[in-house]
Design a protein around this motif. Structure first.
Motif, short mmCIF file in Angstrom:
data_model
loop_
_atom_site.label_atom_id
_atom_site.label_comp_id
_atom_site.label_asym_id
_atom_site.label_seq_id
_atom_site.Cartn_x
_atom_site.Cartn_y
_atom_site.Cartn_z
N LEU A 19 1.09 -1.10 -0.08
CA LEU A 19 -0.18 -0.11 -0.02
C LEU A 19 1.02 1.11 0.05
N ALA A 20 2.04 1.31 0.87
CA ALA A 20 2.90 2.54 0.79
C ALA A 20 3.47 2.54 -0.40
N GLN A 21 4.03 1.45 -1.02
CA GLN A 21 4.52 1.71 -2.56
C GLN A 21 3.60 2.31 -3.32
N ARG A 22 2.48 1.94 -3.57
CA ARG A 22 1.46 1.96 -4.49
C ARG A 22 1.39 3.79 -4.36
N LYS A 25 4.13 5.86 -5.66
CA LYS A 25 4.00 5.60 -7.06
C LYS A 25 2.95 6.58 -7.60
N ALA A 26 1.78 6.59 -7.00
CA ALA A 26 0.66 7.23 -7.38
C ALA A 26 0.81 8.86 -7.19
N VAL A 27 1.43 9.20 -5.99
CA VAL A 27 1.24 10.57 -5.90
C VAL A 27 2.68 11.25 -5.47
N GLY A 28 3.68 10.40 -5.59
CA GLY A 28 5.18 11.02 -5.36
C GLY A 28 5.55 11.03 -3.86
N ALA A 37 -4.33 9.26 -0.03
CA ALA A 37 -4.53 8.32 -0.94
C ALA A 37 -4.83 7.14 -0.05
N MET A 38 -3.70 6.78 0.82
CA MET A 38 -4.00 5.55 1.56
C MET A 38 -5.37 5.49 2.27
#
Length: 81
Positions: A19-22, A25-28, A37-38
Motif C-alpha cells: 500500500l505504501a509503495q502504491r 508511485k501514485a502521488v510522489g 490516498a491510502m
C-alpha cells in the motif's frame, strides 16, 4: 486478540508495504498526499482533519508503512456495514 493478530500479522505487514509503495508511485514523495490516498483506498473516504494530522505524524515518525498497518486495523476496514 484479533486486533493484535492483525497488527502483527506478516500478511498485513506485507500488504501495508504494498500500500505504501502504491501511494509513493501514485502521488510522489509528498507524505501528506500519500496518507490521503491510502485512507481513500482503504476506507473509501477522505480522512477527517484530526485523523489526517495523527496519521501524518505517524508517517513522518515511523514511515508510511505504519499508516497502512493502522488503516488495516480500522473497524471501517475490517467490518462491513
Amino acid at each position: 486478540v484479533q486486533s493484535l493478530g492483525l497488527f502483527n500479522s506478516r500478511f498485513v505487514n506485507r500488504q501495508a508495504e504494498f500500500l505504501a509503495q502504491r501511494a509513493r508511485k501514485a502521488v510522489g514523495e509528498d507524505v501528506g498526499r500519500q496518507v490521503q490516498a491510502m485512507v481513500g483506498w482503504t476506507l473509501g473516504r477522505r480522512p477527517e482533519p484530526e485523523e489526517h494530522s495523527v496519521l501524518l505524524g505517524l508517517a513522518r515518525e515511523f514511515g508510511v508503512e505504519q499508516v497502512g498497518r493502522v488503516l488495516m486495523n480500522f473497524n471501517e476496514f475490517v467490518f462491513l456495514e
